[in-house]
Design a protein around this motif. Structure first.
Motif, PDB file in Angstrom:
ATOM      1  N   TRP A  31       0.595  -1.295  -0.152  1.00 14.87           N
ATOM      2  CA  TRP A  31       0.216   0.361  -0.006  1.00 14.87           C
ATOM      3  C   TRP A  31       1.213   1.576  -0.146  1.00 14.87           C
ATOM      4  O   TRP A  31       0.634   2.206  -1.017  1.00 14.87           O
ATOM      5  CB  TRP A  31      -1.148  -0.210   1.089  1.00 14.87           C
ATOM      6  N   ALA A  64      -0.927   3.266  -3.020  1.00 12.64           N
ATOM      7  CA  ALA A  64      -1.112   4.957  -2.269  1.00 12.64           C
ATOM      8  C   ALA A  64      -0.318   5.633  -3.572  1.00 12.64           C
ATOM      9  O   ALA A  64      -1.139   6.456  -3.565  1.00 12.64           O
ATOM     10  CB  ALA A  64      -1.145   5.348  -0.901  1.00 12.64           C
ATOM     11  N   ASN A  77      -5.441  11.906  -7.256  1.00 17.09           N
ATOM     12  CA  ASN A  77      -5.468  10.279  -7.164  1.00 17.09           C
ATOM     13  C   ASN A  77      -4.767  10.247  -5.378  1.00 17.09           C
ATOM     14  O   ASN A  77      -5.259   9.213  -4.408  1.00 17.09           O
ATOM     15  CB  ASN A  77      -5.419   9.657  -7.555  1.00 17.09           C
ATOM     16  N   ASN A 108      -5.674   9.598  -1.536  1.00 20.71           N
ATOM     17  CA  ASN A 108      -5.894   7.838  -0.536  1.00 20.71           C
ATOM     18  C   ASN A 108      -4.663   8.109   0.366  1.00 20.71           C
ATOM     19  O   ASN A 108      -4.946   7.321   1.580  1.00 20.71           O
ATOM     20  CB  ASN A 108      -4.649   7.342  -1.631  1.00 20.71           C
TER      21      ASN A 108
END
Length: 347
Positions: free
Chosen positions: A135, A140, A295, A299
């Motif tokens: 992640w 992310a 984005n 995130n």
């Protein structure tokens, strides 16, 4: 008579002196070796009348003990004399030998310089883990599931005890993971740089290594623009490579920034005229950069409609190579003292 010979040898041994190891060895051979005089007398003991053999044997034992004790005394005396000579070999009147200062590693020199430049521009320094999850290292940061960087030939994934690959744990491939962690726990404004060691599954050569160092920068606030990024890069280039330096930005692609750009600086060797260092282009690449993709902000829990930001990243080895013209990347990790001493004047 054997008794008379014993008395003569006793007197001779008692008066004997030894000055060196050669004389000590001569004493041993003459008196107490297997072919020495004392041994010869013991061989003659069988020719003595039985009634006198006990008395003569005692005399011979006393002679043997005397010779052995004298030999041991001589040995101890010579050893003590040798130790005394070693102690006296030091001339305490000589001046003290000065301590020689070591040199700081060139990567440490450049890393400290980069941090110093950005700290003067208001950036703080942040650190994060080298063993990371998917992640923070990929997802992310807007990496697609099929992005090439996720494949085994680029990333070192952590294995379970049974040899099974654990896809969500890996050695970080960039220090961008620290950016994600910082944005998760801190509200804007955020202005920080992230120096650290990163890992990629690459063949080691003069131009590449599986372990190297990066410094990334992040600035998130309201109304952050591409001009802010350009001004920051321009100031860094002048501080690192000289006041005459110029920069140019070339369009590029990174999953976590949009728009993205590669940063070139005028070659500080030929001053833009063209040389082997810049491949006769007049420019050398120093970093990648861009505006943080919305984005990525979302995130990390940051409203991309309110805040914007830029990110930049550079390899410390790359900057060091350019600044000091080091042609082989492997020299930074070989601990060759001769190489390190070349940077004493740079400390």
């Amino acid at each position: 008579m054997i008794i008379d010979r014993v008395k003569e040898l006793r007197t001779e041994i008692e008066k004997h002196t030894v000055q060196n190891k050669e004389q000590l060895e001569s004493f041993r051979l003459k008196y107490i070796s297997k072919k020495g005089l004392v041994t010869e007398l013991f061989d003659q003991l069988k020719n003595i009348e039985p009634e006198n053999r006990r008395a003569v044997g005692q005399e011979l034992n006393e002679l043997k003990n005397l010779a052995q004790s004298k030999f041991q005394a001589f040995s101890t005396s010579l050893e003590q004399a040798a130790e005394s000579d070693v102690t006296n070999a030091f001339d305490l009147t000589l001046p003290v030998v000065p301590n020689l200062n070591g040199s700081i590693h060139p990567l440490t020199i450049v890393r400290s310089k980069i941090i110093e430049i950005f700290e003067r521009m208001g950036f703080n320094v942040s650190y994060g883990p080298e063993i990371e999850t998917d992640w923070y290292n990929f997802s992310a940061l807007n990496f697609a599931d099929n992005h090439p960087a996720r494949e085994m030939q680029d990333t070192f994934f952590v294995e379970k005890s049974k040899g099974e690959v654990k896809d969500d744990v890996l050695l970080r491939t960039h220090t961008s993971n620290v950016q994600v962690r910082l944005m998760e726990r801190q509200k804007p404004p955020i202005r920080s740089i992230m120096p650290g060691r990163v890992f990629r599954n690459e063949a080691i050569s003069a131009r590449a290594h599986c372990v190297f160092h990066q410094v990334e920068g992040l600035y998130v606030d309201k109304n952050v623009s591409f001009k802010d990024l350009k001004d920051t890069l321009y100031h860094f280039a002048k501080e690192m490579f000289g006041k005459e330096s110029k920069i140019r930005l070339r369009p590029s692609y990174f999953p976590f920034t949009e728009p993205s750009a590669e940063i070139d600086v005028t070659c500080f060797i030929c001053k833009g005229k063209g040389c082997n260092i810049c491949k006769h282009s007049g420019w050398v690449e120093i970093a990648g950069s861009g505006m943080v993709d919305p984005n990525v902000l979302e995130n990390c829990g940051i409203d991309s409609k309110v805040y914007s930001g830029y990110a930049l990243g550079m390899g410390i080895e790359r900057i060091t190579n350019l600044k000091y013209q080091v042609k082989d990347l492997r020299m930074f990790s070989e601990n060759d003292v001769r190489f390190l001493r070349e940077f004493e004047s740079a400390n």
